[in-house]
Design a protein around this motif. Structure first.
Motif, PDB file in Angstrom:
ATOM      1  N   VAL A  14      -5.037 -36.374 -14.875  1.00 54.49           N
ATOM      2  CA  VAL A  14      -6.090 -37.320 -15.252  1.00 54.49           C
ATOM      3  C   VAL A  14      -5.529 -38.726 -15.055  1.00 54.49           C
ATOM      4  O   VAL A  14      -4.509 -39.090 -15.661  1.00 54.49           O
ATOM      5  CB  VAL A  14      -6.545 -37.134 -16.718  1.00 54.49           C
ATOM      6  N   ILE A  19      -1.600 -33.011 -16.205  1.00 57.58           N
ATOM      7  CA  ILE A  19      -1.953 -32.252 -17.412  1.00 57.58           C
ATOM      8  C   ILE A  19      -0.704 -31.471 -17.856  1.00 57.58           C
ATOM      9  O   ILE A  19      -0.081 -30.814 -17.009  1.00 57.58           O
ATOM     10  CB  ILE A  19      -3.097 -31.253 -17.081  1.00 57.58           C
ATOM     11  N   ASP A 204     -13.342 -28.933 -13.766  1.00 55.75           N
ATOM     12  CA  ASP A 204     -13.712 -29.601 -15.029  1.00 55.75           C
ATOM     13  C   ASP A 204     -15.160 -30.089 -14.988  1.00 55.75           C
ATOM     14  O   ASP A 204     -15.641 -30.650 -15.962  1.00 55.75           O
ATOM     15  CB  ASP A 204     -12.778 -30.787 -15.307  1.00 55.75           C
ATOM     16  N   ARG A 224     -11.108 -27.474 -20.257  1.00 60.34           N
ATOM     17  CA  ARG A 224     -11.552 -28.463 -21.245  1.00 60.34           C
ATOM     18  C   ARG A 224     -10.785 -29.773 -21.084  1.00 60.34           C
ATOM     19  O   ARG A 224     -10.458 -30.437 -22.073  1.00 60.34           O
ATOM     20  CB  ARG A 224     -11.337 -27.925 -22.662  1.00 60.34           C
ATOM     21  N   THR A 225     -10.463 -30.139 -19.869  1.00 62.02           N
ATOM     22  CA  THR A 225      -9.790 -31.422 -19.617  1.00 62.02           C
ATOM     23  C   THR A 225     -10.672 -32.238 -18.676  1.00 62.02           C
ATOM     24  O   THR A 225     -11.758 -31.798 -18.285  1.00 62.02           O
ATOM     25  CB  THR A 225      -8.402 -31.202 -18.975  1.00 62.02           C
ATOM     26  N   SER A 245      -8.546 -24.002 -22.351  1.00 59.75           N
ATOM     27  CA  SER A 245      -8.143 -25.341 -22.814  1.00 59.75           C
ATOM     28  C   SER A 245      -7.704 -26.217 -21.653  1.00 59.75           C
ATOM     29  O   SER A 245      -8.084 -27.378 -21.546  1.00 59.75           O
ATOM     30  CB  SER A 245      -6.990 -25.251 -23.805  1.00 59.75           C
ATOM     31  N   SER A 246      -6.874 -25.649 -20.812  1.00 55.36           N
ATOM     32  CA  SER A 246      -6.415 -26.416 -19.648  1.00 55.36           C
ATOM     33  C   SER A 246      -5.892 -25.443 -18.615  1.00 55.36           C
ATOM     34  O   SER A 246      -5.737 -24.237 -18.897  1.00 55.36           O
ATOM     35  CB  SER A 246      -5.324 -27.414 -20.048  1.00 55.36           C
TER      36      SER A 246
END
Lengths: 258, 258
Positions: A14, A19, A204, A224-225, A245-246
């Protein structure tokens, strides 16, 4: 072993920050024998530039494992004479196209830039030239048709506005080459010789990544990022095969959901 | 006696050359007691500039008998804070508006220019600014929404493309202020205190002049000068009350068709 398309921005990093666990996850996917391809809608960098950026973050990948919208344009428009309204950064990816200023078979509209002179490719002179080519029979293509994009200074008008303007003036309908277009997913899967039914799209973006890949018959995992927003997912009514989650969780998740 | 709206470009002159007999025809209409108003979609000249041009050709008229799109914008947007993407020439006509660069109530998109730097008002910077104002709730207005216009060098991309682009990016729908909008005809008739049913629109454009005026309840005369094309009229299925060779015939025609 599966074929896995990994979105880049928002999934692996990001704003240039990897990440946590993403570098390791990519290594694990490869070690498990999965075929991996990196798929991005970026319109400002060539494969080589983006590859360098990702390697700088610690990811292990070759440039030709990266699919940019420019490389899809090169594939779809191969052999055609193209008037390209694109950022200079992606010109390397447009190999094989005859880039010209008039008598084009196709007009290709790229993205905006965050640089010092955003939108300089969308000068009136360039847009008028594109319009005249469309009037003379050229086909209209665009790397994406986004309305706006988010910058540190807030939202900015994106290339979709100029695509829509050229469509209105010429009566042509643009073919979108980036995600969520079928052409984009088809190119990525062909490059790793994979069937949609046996391939995963990991992204995403509920629209660009998940809906686009589902429409192409692929299975999908939402992370979820990045631009993930729980409300949007709920309201969309779209159901990915998995939500994690990632990307760091992906290797384990795939083992339990083969 | 009737109220008569006369289109300017293509009816009174073509590219600066007065139509033979046009100067005399306007004088005859006035002598017969008709109320006359000159109605143009031009977006490059103010009333005063265009008045000077017409007087230079021999027409007798006051500036305030001329209705430009800018003067309609001033009327419709009166008292509003306006971000104006318009040619400098029409700024004189926008009196009464607070022209500002941010926190606008309305975004007003003008036309393109034939000058040395055509379309310079449609820089990315200006369009992005307009987009942000629309996102913040400003309403979208345009002087016209033309796709292209004819120049000595051939067709050129017109302001409609940029209006359509802003509509696409913002989701707003533009209100068109020039012909064929009802606002335009209403403003012209109000200025000479005329009812649509007793008023004539005289123009060379089957869509902008004839259809627009018919929709507004007016009677219409099409002239065979300017952008008149017999095929287009036939294909359109639109039937004006009269078709005459040129405005020179109008005084006689009106006497036989009161």
């Amino acid at each position: 072993m599966a074929a896995i398309l990994l979105d880049v921005d928002g999934v692996l990093h990001v704003s240039g920050e990897p990440i946590p666990g993403a570098v390791d996850a990519v290594r694990q996917l490869r070690a498990a024998g999965h075929r991996v391809r990196f798929v991005t809608n970026s319109t400002t960098m060539s494969r080589k530039q983006l590859g360098d950026v990702l390697r700088g973050m610690g990811f292990v990948l070759d440039d030709d494992e990266l699919q940019t919208t420019g490389s899809v344009a090169a594939r779809v428009l191969k052999g055609k004479r193209v008037l390209a309204l694109t950022m200079p950064g992606i010109l390397d990816d447009l190999e094989g196209l005859e880039l010209i200023g008039m008598n084009a078979d196709a007009v290709l509209v790229g993205g905006c830039d965050e640089g010092e002179e955003p939108g300089r490719v969308f000068s009136y002179l360039n847009l008028n030239r594109a319009f005249l080519e469309l009037e003379a029979g050229a086909e209209l293509y665009c790397l994406h048709k986004n309305r706006w994009w988010q910058t540190v200074d807030g939202p900015k008008l994106d290339a979709g506005a100029f695509v829509a303007g050229l469509e209105y003036a010429s009566g042509a309908e643009a073919t979108v080459l980036g995600k969520p277009s079928p052409e984009y997913f088809a190119a990525a899967l062909e490059a790793i010789d994979a069937d949609p039914e046996l391939a995963w799209m990991v992204g995403d973006d509920i629209e660009g990544d998940v809906v686009g890949a589902q429409r192409h018959g692929m299975r999908t995992v939402l992370v979820r990022t990045g631009k993930f927003r729980p409300d949007e997912v709920e309201q969309s009514g779209v159901v990915p095969d998995g939500i994690i989650s990632s990307v760091a969780q992906l290797p384990d998740w795939l083992e339990s959901n083969p």
